[in-house]
Design a protein around this motif. Structure first.
Motif, short mmCIF file in Angstrom:
data_model
loop_
_atom_site.label_atom_id
_atom_site.label_comp_id
_atom_site.label_asym_id
_atom_site.label_seq_id
_atom_site.Cartn_x
_atom_site.Cartn_y
_atom_site.Cartn_z
N PRO A 1 0.85 -1.20 0.00
CA PRO A 1 0.00 0.00 0.00
C PRO A 1 0.88 1.24 0.00
N PRO A 2 0.32 2.39 -0.40
CA PRO A 2 1.12 3.60 -0.39
C PRO A 2 1.51 3.98 1.02
N PRO A 3 2.61 4.71 1.17
CA PRO A 3 2.99 5.16 2.50
C PRO A 3 1.99 6.21 2.99
N PRO A 4 1.96 6.46 4.29
CA PRO A 4 1.03 7.45 4.81
C PRO A 4 1.38 8.83 4.27
N PRO A 5 0.40 9.75 4.20
CA PRO A 5 0.68 11.10 3.71
C PRO A 5 1.79 11.77 4.51
N MET A 6 2.52 12.63 3.84
CA MET A 6 3.62 13.35 4.49
C MET A 6 3.04 14.49 5.32
N GLN A 7 3.86 15.10 6.16
CA GLN A 7 3.40 16.13 7.09
C GLN A 7 2.83 17.37 6.40
N ALA A 8 3.59 17.98 5.51
CA ALA A 8 3.12 19.20 4.86
C ALA A 8 2.00 18.87 3.89
N HIS A 9 0.98 19.71 3.86
CA HIS A 9 -0.16 19.45 2.99
C HIS A 9 -0.17 20.40 1.81
N THR A 10 1.00 20.73 1.32
CA THR A 10 1.12 21.55 0.13
C THR A 10 2.03 20.85 -0.86
N CYS A 11 1.95 21.26 -2.07
CA CYS A 11 2.71 20.66 -3.16
C CYS A 11 4.21 20.73 -2.88
N HIS A 12 4.91 19.59 -2.95
CA HIS A 12 6.35 19.56 -2.70
C HIS A 12 7.16 19.98 -3.91
N ALA A 13 6.56 19.96 -5.09
CA ALA A 13 7.29 20.31 -6.31
C ALA A 13 7.50 21.82 -6.42
N ASP A 14 6.63 22.59 -5.82
CA ASP A 14 6.71 24.05 -5.88
C ASP A 14 6.25 24.59 -4.54
N GLY A 15 7.20 25.11 -3.76
CA GLY A 15 6.88 25.60 -2.42
C GLY A 15 5.88 26.74 -2.40
#
Length: 89
Positions: free
Chosen positions: A3-17
């Motif tokens: 299964p996919p890993p759990p969501p990461m902490q930040a809830h914004t796009c990691h590709a563009d801060g």
């Protein structure tokens, strides 16, 4: 398939801060460097999916990892949706 890993902490796009769009995709890269398994993950909005995949691929190449596997998962929309509702006339 794992299964996919759990969501990461930040809830914004990691590709563009600076991007404030909600997350729609999660990528998870697994590889071995000869000694131990390495993992890297990121989350992105739909506009930055390609940037996220290219970034993880470049990271794996930079680490000289062989046999890396990149899995991309679509993740659920947040409750209530992400688009403001237009007023109906």
């Amino acid at each position: 398939m794992k299964p996919p890993p759990p969501p990461m902490q930040a809830h914004t796009c990691h590709a563009d801060g600076a991007c404030g769009r909600p997350l729609r995709f999660q990528a998870y890269l697994e590889a071995a460097d000869g000694a131990e398994p390495l993992c890297e993950s990121a989350e992105a909005c739909s506009d930055h999916l390609d940037d996220m995949v290219q970034s993880l691929t470049a990271w794996a190449r930079g680490q000289r990892l062989a046999g890396a596997q990149l899995r991309v998962f679509a993740i659920d929309r947040p409750a209530g949706g992400d688009c403001p509702r237009s007023e109906e006339y």
